[in-house]
Enzyme design. Structure first.
Site, PDB file in Angstrom:
ATOM      1  N   CYS A  41      -7.622  -5.008  -4.517  1.00 31.31           N
ATOM      2  CA  CYS A  41      -8.934  -4.583  -5.003  1.00 31.31           C
ATOM      3  C   CYS A  41      -9.243  -3.156  -4.541  1.00 31.31           C
ATOM      4  O   CYS A  41      -8.476  -2.544  -3.807  1.00 31.31           O
ATOM      5  CB  CYS A  41     -10.004  -5.531  -4.455  1.00 31.31           C
ATOM      6  SG  CYS A  41     -10.083  -5.502  -2.647  1.00 31.31           S
ATOM      7  N   ALA A  51      -9.149  -2.543  -0.856  1.00 28.53           N
ATOM      8  CA  ALA A  51      -7.769  -2.399  -0.368  1.00 28.53           C
ATOM      9  C   ALA A  51      -7.260  -0.991  -0.628  1.00 28.53           C
ATOM     10  O   ALA A  51      -6.530  -0.417   0.185  1.00 28.53           O
ATOM     11  CB  ALA A  51      -6.865  -3.435  -1.030  1.00 28.53           C
ATOM     12  N   ARG A  55      -0.442  -2.445   7.445  1.00 28.78           N
ATOM     13  CA  ARG A  55       0.343  -1.510   6.659  1.00 28.78           C
ATOM     14  C   ARG A  55       1.266  -0.604   7.460  1.00 28.78           C
ATOM     15  O   ARG A  55       1.941   0.226   6.895  1.00 28.78           O
ATOM     16  CB  ARG A  55      -0.587  -0.684   5.773  1.00 28.78           C
ATOM     17  CG  ARG A  55      -0.199  -0.833   4.313  1.00 28.78           C
ATOM     18  CD  ARG A  55      -1.094  -0.135   3.357  1.00 28.78           C
ATOM     19  NE  ARG A  55      -0.321   0.252   2.185  1.00 28.78           N
ATOM     20  CZ  ARG A  55      -0.153   1.501   1.781  1.00 28.78           C
ATOM     21  NH1 ARG A  55      -0.708   2.485   2.438  1.00 28.78           N
ATOM     22  NH2 ARG A  55       0.567   1.764   0.708  1.00 28.78           N
ATOM     23  N   HIS A 113      -8.533   3.919  -4.702  1.00 26.97           N
ATOM     24  CA  HIS A 113      -7.966   5.222  -4.340  1.00 26.97           C
ATOM     25  C   HIS A 113      -8.856   6.334  -4.885  1.00 26.97           C
ATOM     26  O   HIS A 113      -9.169   7.301  -4.192  1.00 26.97           O
ATOM     27  CB  HIS A 113      -6.565   5.414  -4.946  1.00 26.97           C
ATOM     28  CG  HIS A 113      -5.587   4.334  -4.608  1.00 26.97           C
ATOM     29  ND1 HIS A 113      -4.646   3.889  -5.500  1.00 26.97           N
ATOM     30  CD2 HIS A 113      -5.408   3.607  -3.475  1.00 26.97           C
ATOM     31  CE1 HIS A 113      -3.916   2.942  -4.927  1.00 26.97           C
ATOM     32  NE2 HIS A 113      -4.356   2.743  -3.705  1.00 26.97           N
TER      33      HIS A 113
END
Lengths: 512, 503
Positions: B75, B78, B109, B208
């Site tokens: 999403c 994220a 990550r 992003h």
């Protein structure tokens, strides 16, 4: 050149310690706008102080490194414990990616779950169309025998009505009318993952048992694991019941799902509690839950709606296991077999072998309420002293129960319960009142690094060690496993602290 | 200026497709049969076979996932917190809302960084407002303001704060921008509100974009102010920034080392091992070097428009692309840099040759199916090619059309393309194409390993890495070999149930 030997290729663990990378790190500081190393050291020292601890504990709004997750995580763990059941999470889709990754990293197994992939328009108009299409698609693609629906906080905030949506989806032929689609509202801003487990189990049981009540009982005992992440525990429970010749139904049995054999063929739904067995659980003699705080509502529902007796039993440590076996024996009239007596004897023998290394050792621990109670049971048995107990998803009942347990033993007198606190609070506790050992999940490794308190990984998630979840923490064998992890961590630490030649290696003993 | 396309691979001379094209098209059709009609109509636009000479891969992308299909997508949160903002090491990123999102994205990550965690760096920590029901009902703004003052007191060396919104924030009408302004005044530091609620957009991708926009609106004004006051150092003609490298397993470092070796001055890393200061100073660079185009092209374009900084996509996967990229980068500078680039390429030649000599024979001819996020489905292909491996299928979780256009330079005729592939499709494709190796994510890993298929994670490098740069390529080669040539695969299946071949 850092990577100059093809027969000794260095990955991150060694590569970056080479000179050219160390130089690179040093040179990069010019651009970072960082603080001086003196300043960093000063603040680092300050965070170890009582003054900092007081500031830290004065926090009212900020949570740092909590030891809890949100409801739907528990809900889908419950769901996959049933035969060919697909968890369906109604709401934004990113959550499901997170849940699946999380479980997969811990169990190293596939984990299937779908999302209704709600986006902005669904936020405005509600997610009914997503439900209708989502149920149809997942039913056709993945051919489950049951779809268990829970919610993300998005769907909860906009107030989507699962019951209405599911019946409308059935009316639209997304799935057959008779196809079971149990549901649970699992708002992430209420409780934690254990609450979600509770809600989903209750949802599944109330769906499957509807209209299944018989005149007579089926002579079985129901077991409910709770938010259980030790596959070995479920196997151990089944083995015990089999050894005692007890007729039982293990509800939400995800032991095969989360530990399936590699045969070269992928099965989406290995194992699980048969739906007809789950449906018949309403007719059992009694239900035993192995976790209290992950089954609160479910037990209340069983007591009131099914008029069935429920019990909580935590078969952790010797006495915990004794109590479970005696409870099972009392409920079924079946004797406890010699074999288990022998297992008990072996476990007690192991505990006495190691007791000297554990006696009076100060322990900090954190985790889910029931996990913590089980561990405290065990620690008190071996004469270790729980000191700092942090439970982020605590509640008053739990704290009362834990307090009573601690009060029952001279080894529990120095313990402090920190309900609703997090791992940054625990960091302060470890600095100001150091202990010998820390017990917790993988996130405890940051505390290990900062405070040098050796960590025993027990709980969920465990991401940085392999296969621990395959073992049991329940039963007599589970007591040996706990003992093994704890005592050998202490002995490893002793070796680490006595390993410098001619400096500390006086005590680098061969025999311990 | 139009951004140059990434350096292209020499197209394969033989046009023998990697898969039989009509057969693969039939396979797609067959796989789609399992869907209900409505979903089928949607999904068929996302599956195709690449045919040589086409300008894209013939699939639609960046469209809503089909509900219930088991997408691998995440999403917007994220994308913003997990990818773009999270690695900025000296800021505190608040997962604003309920406890889950921050928990699941906590240390997941492997964005490596140098710093003292909890003191001057905060990368592997989780800060959350841990919303309770009352926060939903009464709003979370007061709590947010309070927690920012609390964290500034407990973590005085933080350089700033970002507020990463979770789903409820946008639904309950909180005004995090107002809180951010107020909090920034109170603590005298940068506070960035990010509206990256998970329900926005169709994947990580919008996250992003939103995160990029937040940098534009809440970080760059500080550069502008400094510039006005004459506080921006002139820098050197060789100042560049690494954009879109998240330093997974140290990738940005094994890239930076090469850029420094060719004589460039790397002023900033976005965002792996990056700092707020680096971000603020980026508009002073001469060229932005973009690795992950998908997640950082927005801010690169903005810097081009607002500050006239050109940007260049590069690819540091595998020696062929590294050399091509180094030359391309050097071509934007003077002869000194160009000469140095050649020196660096030559310097690493022996290392690369040794790697290929050792691993090439063990890997050559092996086939791969890829499915990753927004860049690697094309970017890592040349690294496989460098080892003699062949790609039979690829697809993006959250790529856009411009990604599929760029992909054409990397893949061969007949490659199967799947956009936002569902678990069902991926499994069916793999069963049919029988690749020797699957390179995808954690959610797929054990599915395929249960099918006795070697697998490498291409998001996290399977906890190895770095894979970028020459040093990374050696590790990449080693890892592909250890995945493919592990003796464990041969243990699957009992000897007593193996079918006897009739004589």
């Amino acid at each position: 050149m850092a990577q100059n030997n093809v027969n000794d290729i260095q990955d991150h663990a060694r590569l970056f310690h080479q000179d050219e990378y160390q130089e690179l790190f040093k040179a990069k500081k010019e651009f970072e706008g960082g603080h001086s190393s003196e300043e960093v050291a000063k603040i680092a020292d300050w965070t170890k102080s009582w003054e900092y601890r007081e500031k830290n504990f004065a926090r009212e709004a900020l949570t740092v490194n909590p030891a809890k997750a949100c409801q739907p995580l528990g809900a889908i763990l419950a769901a996959v414990g049933f035969e060919a059941t697909l968890p369906f999470v109604h709401g934004s889709q990113g959550c499901v990616a997170y849940f699946r990754s999380h479980f997969t990293r811990h169990f190293k197994e596939p984990f299937s779950a779908v999302s209704s992939s709600m986006t902005e328009d669904a936020a405005v108009f509600g997610g009914q169309l997503n439900m209708i299409e989502g149920l149809a698609t997942s039913y056709n693609l993945y051919k489950p025998k049951m779809i268990a629906v829970c919610t993300t906080c998005m769907a909860e905030v906009i107030g989507d009505d699962l019951q209405a949506f599911i019946s409308n989806a059935k009316a639209a032929n997304s799935v057959p009318q008779t196809f079971p689609v149990p549901y649970a509202h699992t708002p992430s801003f209420v409780g934690s993952h254990i609450t979600g487990y509770d809600n989903m189990i209750k949802g599944i049981l109330s769906n499957l048992t509807a209209g299944k009540k018989q005149e007579t009982t089926n002579g079985k005992i129901n077991f409910i694991p709770g938010f259980e992440t030790y596959i070995g525990n479920l196997r151990e429970i089944k083995r015990y019941a089999d050894l005692m010749d007890v007729n039982y139904t293990l509800l939400a049995d995800n032991s095969e799902y989360l530990d399936s054999p590699n045969t070269g063929e992928y099965q989406m739904y290995p194992g699980g509690t048969k739906l007809e067995d789950a449906a018949d659980s309403i007719n059992a003699e009694a239900t035993i839950a192995f976790q209290s705080y992950a089954t609160t509502k479910t037990r209340e529902y069983i007591e009131t709606e099914w008029s069935q007796k429920t019990y909580v039993s935590r078969p952790v440590g010797i006495r915990g296991t004794d109590e479970f076996l005696m409870k099972l024996s009392a409920l079924t009239g079946k004797p406890i077999p010699k074999e288990l007596e022998e297992e008990r004897g072996r476990a007690v023998d192991a505990l006495t072998d190691s007791q000297a290394w554990l006696h009076g050792k100060r322990i900090a621990l954190y985790g889910d309420p029931d996990l913590v109670i089980g561990l405290v049971q065990f620690l008190l048995e071996v004469g270790a002293e729980p000191i700092h107990i942090v439970v982020s998803n605590s509640n008053a009942n739990f704290e009362g129960e834990l307090r009573a347990l601690l009060d029952s033993s001279p080894f529990g007198q120095n313990a402090t319960i920190w309900g609703g606190k997090d791992l940054w609070h625990l960091r302060s506790l470890l600095f100001t009142e150091p202990v010998d050992l820390l017990i917790g999940n993988s996130y405890g490794k940051y505390l290990w690094r900062d405070t040098k308190t050796p960590l025993v990984r027990i709980g969920y998630p465990i991401f940085d060690r392999h296969h621990l979840h395959r073992y049991s923490t329940y039963g007599y064998q589970g007591a040996i496993n706990l003992l093994n992890w704890i005592v050998n961590t202490l002995l490893d630490e002793l070796d680490r602290n006595t390993i410098i030649p001619s400096k500390t290696d006086i005590s680098y003993d061969l025999i311990r | 200026m139009t951004p140059p396309e990434s350096a292209t691979l020499t197209p394969p001379t033989a046009t023998t497709p990697v898969n039989d094209i009509p057969e693969t098209k039939a396979l797609i059709k067959e796989v789609l049969e399992a869907y209900p009609d409505k979903a089928k109509k949607k999904r068929e636009k996302h599956l195709n076979v690449f045919e040589e000479g086409k300008s894209d891969c013939g699939v639609k992308s960046n469209i809503k996932s089909v509900p219930g299909s088991m997408t691998t997508r995440g999403c917007a949160y994220a994308g913003s917190k997990g990818v773009v903002w999270g690695p900025i090491k000296d800021m505190i990123h608040i997962s604003h809302g309920p406890v889950g999102c921050g928990y699941y994205s906590w240390s997941g990550r492997r964005n490596y960084y140098i710093g003292t965690t909890g003191i001057d760096s905060f990368g592997t920590m989780q800060f959350t407002s841990d919303f309770q029901e009352r926060d939903i009902v009464f709003g979370g703004d007061k709590k947010l303001l309070k927690l920012i003052t609390e964290l500034d007191e407990l973590f005085p060396l933080n350089r700033g704060v970002s507020i990463q919104s979770e789903c409820p924030i946008g639904l309950i009408g909180d005004d995090i921008e107002a809180v951010a302004k107020k909090a920034a005044k109170e603590i005298g530091k940068t506070v960035v509100p990010v509206r990256c609620e998970g329900f926005r957009g169709v994947s990580q991708s919008l996250g992003h974009h939103i995160a990029n926009d937040a940098v534009r609106d809440w970080v760059f004004p500080q550069f502008d102010k400094k510039k006005k006051q004459g506080d921006v150092p002139e820098g050197t003609p060789y100042d560049v920034a690494i954009i879109g490298d998240y330093n997974i397993g140290g990738d940005a470092w094994s890239s930076r080392i090469l850029l420094e070796e060719i004589g460039l001055r790397v002023v900033a890393q976005w965002s792996g091992d990056g700092t707020l200061t680096e971000m603020i100073n980026t508009p002073s660079v001469k060229l932005n070097l973009v690795h992950c185009y998908r997640s950082m092209n927005y801010i690169s374009r903005h810097m081009e428009e607002a500050y006239g900084i050109p940007w260049l996509e590069y690819n540091f996967f595998g020696p062929t692309q590294i050399a091509a990229s180094l030359r391309e980068i050097a071509s934007k500078f003077d002869e000194t840099i160009q000469a140095k680039a050649e020196e660096v390429i030559a310097k690493y030649q022996a290392q690369t040759d040794a790697v290929i000599a050792k691993y090439g024979p063990r890997l050559t001819g092996k086939t791969v199916a890829l499915m990753v996020g927004g860049l690697r489905p094309r970017h890592v292909v040349p690294a496989f090619h460098d080892l003699g491996m062949k790609l039979v299928g690829t697809g993006y979780e959250f790529g856009h059309n411009d990604d599929y256009k760029r992909t054409t330079h990397y893949i061969e005729n007949g490659t199967l393309i799947y956009d936002d592939v569902s678990a069902y499709e991926f499994e069916a494709f793999v069963k049919e194409l029988k690749p020797d190796l699957i390179a995808s994510g954690i959610k797929e890993k054990y599915v395929f390993q249960k099918m006795a298929l070697p697998f490498r994670q291409m998001h996290s490098w399977d906890y190895s890495g770095p894979y970028h740069g020459y040093d990374g390529f050696a590790i990449f080669a080693r890892d592909m070999d250890l995945a493919l040539n592990s003796p464990t695969w041969s243990l699957i299946g009992t000897p007593w149930n193996k079918v006897e071949v009739a004589a």
